[in-house]
Structure formats: structure tokens, C-alpha cells
Design an enzyme around this catalytic site. Structure first.
Site, mmCIF file in Angstrom:
data_model
loop_
_atom_site.group_PDB
_atom_site.id
_atom_site.type_symbol
_atom_site.label_atom_id
_atom_site.label_comp_id
_atom_site.label_asym_id
_atom_site.label_seq_id
_atom_site.Cartn_x
_atom_site.Cartn_y
_atom_site.Cartn_z
ATOM 1 N N ARG A 1 0.836 -1.192 0.000
ATOM 2 C CA ARG A 1 0.000 0.000 0.000
ATOM 3 C C ARG A 1 0.868 1.238 0.000
ATOM 4 O O ARG A 1 1.979 1.234 0.498
ATOM 5 C CB ARG A 1 -0.880 0.035 1.260
ATOM 6 C CG ARG A 1 -2.083 -0.873 1.242
ATOM 7 C CD ARG A 1 -3.124 -0.499 0.203
ATOM 8 N NE ARG A 1 -3.355 0.931 0.068
ATOM 9 C CZ ARG A 1 -4.263 1.635 0.732
ATOM 10 N NH1 ARG A 1 -5.061 1.054 1.583
ATOM 11 N NH2 ARG A 1 -4.391 2.927 0.519
ATOM 12 N N ARG B 1 3.392 4.578 -15.794
ATOM 13 C CA ARG B 1 3.862 4.129 -17.112
ATOM 14 C C ARG B 1 5.143 4.871 -17.486
ATOM 15 O O ARG B 1 6.045 4.293 -18.087
ATOM 16 C CB ARG B 1 2.787 4.343 -18.170
ATOM 17 C CG ARG B 1 1.684 3.297 -18.115
ATOM 18 C CD ARG B 1 0.829 3.304 -19.371
ATOM 19 N NE ARG B 1 0.085 4.534 -19.549
ATOM 20 C CZ ARG B 1 -1.122 4.791 -19.030
ATOM 21 N NH1 ARG B 1 -1.713 3.875 -18.292
ATOM 22 N NH2 ARG B 1 -1.725 5.924 -19.261
ATOM 23 N N CYS C 1 -7.261 3.064 -12.555
ATOM 24 C CA CYS C 1 -7.473 4.276 -11.770
ATOM 25 C C CYS C 1 -8.951 4.372 -11.419
ATOM 26 O O CYS C 1 -9.810 4.081 -12.242
ATOM 27 C CB CYS C 1 -7.064 5.517 -12.552
ATOM 28 S SG CYS C 1 -5.309 5.603 -12.904
ATOM 29 N N GLU D 1 -11.534 7.754 -5.290
ATOM 30 C CA GLU D 1 -11.700 7.412 -3.881
ATOM 31 C C GLU D 1 -13.094 7.847 -3.434
ATOM 32 O O GLU D 1 -13.616 8.845 -3.934
ATOM 33 C CB GLU D 1 -10.625 8.142 -3.057
ATOM 34 C CG GLU D 1 -10.556 7.748 -1.622
ATOM 35 C CD GLU D 1 -9.955 6.371 -1.393
ATOM 36 O OE1 GLU D 1 -10.286 5.779 -0.351
ATOM 37 O OE2 GLU D 1 -9.173 5.888 -2.232
ATOM 38 N N ARG E 1 -3.793 7.266 -3.791
ATOM 39 C CA ARG E 1 -3.484 6.028 -3.081
ATOM 40 C C ARG E 1 -3.150 4.944 -4.098
ATOM 41 O O ARG E 1 -3.630 4.978 -5.226
ATOM 42 C CB ARG E 1 -4.677 5.591 -2.237
ATOM 43 C CG ARG E 1 -4.952 6.513 -1.054
ATOM 44 C CD ARG E 1 -6.263 6.129 -0.362
ATOM 45 N NE ARG E 1 -6.480 6.843 0.868
ATOM 46 C CZ ARG E 1 -7.077 8.036 0.959
ATOM 47 N NH1 ARG E 1 -7.501 8.646 -0.132
ATOM 48 N NH2 ARG E 1 -7.251 8.611 2.140
ATOM 49 N N TYR F 1 3.923 5.920 2.771
ATOM 50 C CA TYR F 1 3.021 7.067 2.903
ATOM 51 C C TYR F 1 3.880 8.327 2.914
ATOM 52 O O TYR F 1 4.729 8.489 3.796
ATOM 53 C CB TYR F 1 2.176 6.946 4.177
ATOM 54 C CG TYR F 1 1.170 5.838 4.034
ATOM 55 C CD1 TYR F 1 -0.137 6.112 3.634
ATOM 56 C CD2 TYR F 1 1.533 4.505 4.231
ATOM 57 C CE1 TYR F 1 -1.049 5.091 3.457
ATOM 58 C CE2 TYR F 1 0.627 3.475 4.038
ATOM 59 C CZ TYR F 1 -0.663 3.781 3.655
ATOM 60 O OH TYR F 1 -1.572 2.761 3.456
ATOM 61 N N ARG G 1 -1.232 6.899 8.239
ATOM 62 C CA ARG G 1 -0.689 5.686 8.869
ATOM 63 C C ARG G 1 0.477 6.031 9.776
ATOM 64 O O ARG G 1 1.614 5.665 9.518
ATOM 65 C CB ARG G 1 -0.244 4.680 7.799
ATOM 66 C CG ARG G 1 -1.355 4.056 6.979
ATOM 67 C CD ARG G 1 -2.327 3.219 7.810
ATOM 68 N NE ARG G 1 -1.718 2.207 8.633
ATOM 69 C CZ ARG G 1 -1.499 0.945 8.261
ATOM 70 N NH1 ARG G 1 -1.871 0.549 7.071
ATOM 71 N NH2 ARG G 1 -0.942 0.090 9.100
#
Length: 135
Positions: A23, A79, A90, A93, A105, A122, A130
Site C-alpha cells: 500500500r 507508465r 485508476c 476514492e 493512493r 506514505y 498511517r
């Protein structure tokens, strides 16, 4: 059968590989193409670096962007740094009230040796998402 990473010149397999997910998130200063590409490229590079990944180890990447980022697709940046043959998606959110603005994210699926310690990434203001993770 699980894939194995081979050592050059060896006749035996070294370590069984396992599918992992890494992540990551970053924030963007403005809804501008250059800003989205720069921060996304930085995020993906750092996800690869911290986890000792090569481009060929990556299976796929899912990106999300908050609704206030509309100038470009985060996958364009990925890319541009070499993931041109990697399937990417894509999405937007979900718009949660008081959520962190201008946030990209990533969920990267990759092969790493079984038992590897995954290092999630992050960056910038997204570090606040986080605080429990080491830098």
C-alpha cells in the site's frame, strides 16, 4: 505451482515467491497534471525501492484519487517510470467528509520471496494516514 526466483547460473530454485500487496499514498499540492505525475512517480519509485522490487515483480497496480484530483490519471506517471506493460486501474476514492484532500493512493500487487516484510509507503501529508508505520 508458485513462481520461483532463480539465481543466474544456478540449477536450483532459490526462494519461493508469494503474491503480496503493498500500500502507498501521497498528497498533491495542486490539481495539475505535472503535480499529479510528479508525486505519483515519487510514490511508485519509493514503493519499489523500499521493497526491493523490480518492474517485472509487479503484477498490477490500482490507484485511487480523491474527487478533487481530475487533471490526470495517476497511472500515466507509473507508465512513465517503466510500468508500461503492467496492468493498472485508476478509480475515484469515495468522497468521505473531512477526508484528506488531493490524495493519491496505490495498491501494488507484486511477487516477493515468501516471508518478506512488506514496507508500505506514505509520503507528504499522507503520512498522517498511517502514523503507526515506520518511515
Amino acid at each position: 505451482m508458485r513462481p520461483h526466483r532463480r539465481v543466474r547460473g544456478a540449477t536450483t530454485d532459490v526462494a519461493p515467491l508469494r503474491l503480496h500487496a503493498v500500500r502507498g499514498a501521497t498528497t498533491v499540492d495542486a490539481d495539475e497534471t505535472a503535480a499529479i505525475r510528479e508525486r505519483t512517480a515519487e510514490l511508485v519509485d519509493e514503493m519499489l525501492r523500499r521493497n526491493g522490487l523490480r518492474i517485472g515483480d509487479v503484477v498490477s497496480v490500482v490507484f485511487t484519487a480523491t474527487p478533487d484530483l481530475t487533471a490526470d490519471f495517476p497511472a500515466v506517471a507509473a507508465r512513465g517510470i517503466g510500468l508500461s506493460q503492467t496492468p493498472m486501474l485508476c478509480a475515484q476514492e469515495i468522497p468521505v467528509r473531512d477526508a484528506m484532500p488531493r490524495c493519491v493512493r496505490a495498491l501494488m500487487h507484486c511477487y516477493l520471496p515468501d516471508g518478506s516484510a512488506i514496507r508500505h509507503v506514505y509520503l507528504h501529508d499522507a503520512r498522517q494516514l498511517r502514523l503507526d508505520l515506520p518511515e
